[in-house]
Write an enzyme that holds these catalytic residues in place. Sequence first.
Site, PDB file in Angstrom:
ATOM      1  N   LYS A  94       0.853  -1.192   0.000  1.00 52.84           N
ATOM      2  CA  LYS A  94       0.000   0.000   0.000  1.00 52.84           C
ATOM      3  C   LYS A  94       0.892   1.246   0.000  1.00 52.84           C
ATOM      4  CE  LYS A  94      -4.350   0.674   2.534  1.00 52.84           C
ATOM      5  NZ  LYS A  94      -4.918   0.589   3.885  1.00 52.84           N
TER       6      LYS A  94
HETATM    7  O1  G3P Z   1      -9.026   1.574   4.912  1.00 54.41           O
HETATM    8  C1  G3P Z   1      -8.777   2.873   5.350  1.00 54.41           C
HETATM    9  C2  G3P Z   1      -9.503   3.130   6.607  1.00 54.41           C
HETATM   10  O2  G3P Z   1      -8.946   2.382   7.626  1.00 54.41           O
HETATM   11  C3  G3P Z   1      -9.590   4.537   6.997  1.00 54.41           C
HETATM   12  O3  G3P Z   1     -10.740   4.639   7.724  1.00 54.41           O
HETATM   13  O4  G3P Z   1     -12.294   5.608   9.321  1.00 54.41           O
HETATM   14  O5  G3P Z   1      -9.824   6.049   9.518  1.00 54.41           O
HETATM   15  O6  G3P Z   1     -11.162   7.100   7.698  1.00 54.41           O
HETATM   16  P1  G3P Z   1     -11.015   5.933   8.609  1.00 54.41           P
END
Ligand code: G3P
Length: 221
Positions: free
Chosen positions: A83
């Site tokens: 990634k």
């Molecule tokens: O896959 C990416 C994710 O983990 C980000 O999520 O909720 O931190 O924006 P968030």
Amino acid sequence: MKIFLDTANREMIERWIPTGIIDGVTTNPSLLSKEGKDTRQVLLDICEMVPGDVSIEVVKKDPVDVYKQSKEIAALADNVVVKIPFAFEYLPVIAKLTQEGVRINVTLIFSLLQALMVAKLGVTYISPFIGRLDDIDVNGLDLIHKLVHMVEQYSFASQILAASIRHVMHLHESVLAGVDVATVPPKLLDQLMSHPLTLDGIRKFDDDWKKLGKQELLGAK
Ligand code: G3P
């Protein structure tokens, strides 16, 4: 359509893998920071537990170091996808890695044109962040629809991986948009499992069955 678990927690992965619905896992530095210091072991364990792709994010900053670290990450296991966050200076690195056969997931995608650039480089996954766009009052799901359309329109090989999914409608709409993958936090998946009408229905079937006073469905052997 594939469902990935958005977690680096081994207990959560262990709980969900036997359901058969999990096709992979996405991790990131924030998720890994919750799992203690031995990151290498955590990642090796996850790669072994998960039958499908496991995304592991680079933490280096300089493009030369990002390239080297990507190669190290890719060598961890056969199911690893590296990634890399979107950045202009990483485009040559991503191009070189894809040419060398390293599978890449470009993360932190917030616009159609960012996605177009990396689709042209042949990355495996493109990860738009729905929730974080909503956080700044931009409709994250609109972007999902546009990316699915773009990939289809130009027959790119890249898959759209909906990320930063925070609630049920994010997932629901991602499915309708036709994403290739949705990465879902385990807590949200748990919420999806119970439906009041299913629970009521089971209760009613049980009550009716008891009224018959029979124990065995197919009769005693
Ligand atoms: O896959 C990416 C994710 O983990 C980000 O999520 O909720 O931190 O924006 P968030």
